[in-house]
Design an enzyme around this catalytic site. Structure first.
Site, PDB file in Angstrom:
ATOM      1  N   VAL A  13       0.832  -1.200   0.000  1.00  0.00           N
ATOM      2  CA  VAL A  13       0.000   0.000   0.000  1.00  0.00           C
ATOM      3  C   VAL A  13       0.866   1.249   0.000  1.00  0.00           C
ATOM      4  O   VAL A  13       0.616   2.203  -0.748  1.00  0.00           O
ATOM      5  CB  VAL A  13      -0.949   0.011   1.213  1.00  0.00           C
ATOM      6  N   VAL A  33      11.115   3.696   5.769  1.00  0.00           N
ATOM      7  CA  VAL A  33      11.112   2.343   5.207  1.00  0.00           C
ATOM      8  C   VAL A  33      12.098   1.458   5.954  1.00  0.00           C
ATOM      9  O   VAL A  33      13.176   1.884   6.357  1.00  0.00           O
ATOM     10  CB  VAL A  33      11.461   2.358   3.698  1.00  0.00           C
ATOM     11  N   ALA A  72       2.937   0.835   8.463  1.00  0.00           N
ATOM     12  CA  ALA A  72       3.802  -0.278   8.848  1.00  0.00           C
ATOM     13  C   ALA A  72       3.195  -1.064  10.004  1.00  0.00           C
ATOM     14  O   ALA A  72       2.646  -0.486  10.947  1.00  0.00           O
ATOM     15  CB  ALA A  72       5.185   0.243   9.246  1.00  0.00           C
ATOM     16  N   TYR A 143      -3.648 -10.753  15.439  1.00  0.00           N
ATOM     17  CA  TYR A 143      -3.486  -9.550  14.624  1.00  0.00           C
ATOM     18  C   TYR A 143      -4.627  -8.571  14.897  1.00  0.00           C
ATOM     19  O   TYR A 143      -4.396  -7.379  15.152  1.00  0.00           O
ATOM     20  CB  TYR A 143      -3.444  -9.941  13.154  1.00  0.00           C
ATOM     21  N   LYS A 147      -4.491  -4.792  16.669  1.00  0.00           N
ATOM     22  CA  LYS A 147      -4.969  -3.591  15.978  1.00  0.00           C
ATOM     23  C   LYS A 147      -6.039  -2.878  16.819  1.00  0.00           C
ATOM     24  O   LYS A 147      -6.081  -1.641  16.873  1.00  0.00           O
ATOM     25  CB  LYS A 147      -5.534  -3.968  14.609  1.00  0.00           C
TER      26      LYS A 147
END
Length: 321
Positions: A13, A33, A72, A143, A147
């Site tokens: 993305v 990055v 990220a 996961y 989140k």
């Protein structure tokens, strides 16, 4: 000039986002990055992000940043080998996210855009009853739990500091360069492999890469997005069978589908220990994007068919290299 800082700028993305944002004269884009991008984009400044914990309010990449876009994360992985998977997800997706947000707030960043996941809502819906932003969170895997905890922490930081937080929960993202199961489907279709998926009547929401990037674009500056949560999709739901047929048409390889009853597929997958895989193939997961449409005036820039075509064209061009 709005100064944008993006984490995950070399990812699936993120690379698309910085490419599109770099074309706007009113944006100054920088990317953090961890992996060197395959192709660097003109007008984008790249910073090494090898250690999330090293960034601070005085870090050069936070100087004068207006909007921080956090892409990220430790992504959902199959056959996770971590000794304590939940702790591993929390370390990156919660701990590092909140440290970044604290640093951003201390540096005077105005808005923090967090790309979360529909997994915060849950793993599946009853057909015709899509997830909405007002539904109680119900994550079931590590996961999704991480989140959800990151979202809660970000809302607390927003309340304490005044930095605006925008949370975006995408469904499955596909587009040029997509990997994992979506790429596998295209490979199966291109090879003409008969698939026992011709009688699945579920409903799945998907989001094309360019639609997600456009939604992020809106959330960067729209006043009404501040401190809100949004679900995002293409706005068109399909069954697995319909998706394979549409994708086959885009690849110019009509799908060879065998009409095996759903119950037989689910039973077989359960016996093989692949229940979660059968859920993704046969279960429904729909989202309602009315909030984004009404509050932000946002509409997907590509239809499902258009987004599938661009995905297939890129896949075929890569195969022909």
């Amino acid at each position: 000039m709005t100064r944008i800082l993006v984490t995950g700028g070399s990812g699936f993305v993120g690379s698309r986002l910085v490419e599109q944002f770099s074309q706007r004269e009113d944006l100054d884009v920088a990317a953090l990055v961890r992996t060197a991008p395959g192709k660097r984009v003109d007008r984008v400044k790249y910073y090494d992000f090898s250690d999330f914990s090293e960034i601070g309010a005085d870090h050069v990449s936070l100087a004068n940043v207006d909007v921080f876009i956090h892409l990220a994360s430790r992504v959902h992985v199959m056959n996770d080998t971590a000794v304590d998977p939940l702790a591993a997800f929390r370390e990156i997706n919660v701990g590092h996210t909140l440290r970044l947000a604290d640093s951003a707030a201390a540096a005077g960043v105005k808005r923090f855009v967090f790309v979360s996941s529909v997994k915060v809502n849950g793993e599946g819906t009853v057909e015709g009853c899509p997830y909405k932003e007002t539904d109680a969170p119900n994550p079931s895997d590590f996961y999704g739990i991480s989140k959800r905890e990151a979202e809660d922490g970000l809302r607390s930081i927003a309340a304490e500091t005044g930095m605006e937080v925008v949370i975006i929960r995408p469904v499955l993202v596909y587009g040029p360069g997509v990997k994992a199961n979506f790429e596998s489907m295209m490979k199966w279709l291109q090879k003409g492999v008969p698939l026992p998926l011709g009688a699945i009547h579920n409903r799945r929401s998907l989001v094309g890469l360019d639609n997600l990037v456009d939604m992020i674009r809106i959330c960067v500056s729209h006043p009404a997005a501040a401190n809100e949560t949004f679900l995002v999709s293409d706005g068109e739901d399909v069954s697995t069978t319909q998706l394979l047929r549409k994708l086959g048409n885009s690849l110019n390889k009509p799908a060879r589908l065998i009409a095996v009853p759903e119950w037989l597929l689910v039973t077989g997958a359960s016996l093989l220990g692949k229940r979660s895989f059968s859920q993704r193939l046969c279960g429904s997961l729909q989202v309602d994007i009315t909030k984004a449409r009404t509050l932000l005036g946002w509409q997907p820039v590509l239809s499902l068919d258009q987004a599938l075509r661009t995905t297939a064209e890129h896949f075929m061009s890569e195969q022909n290299k």
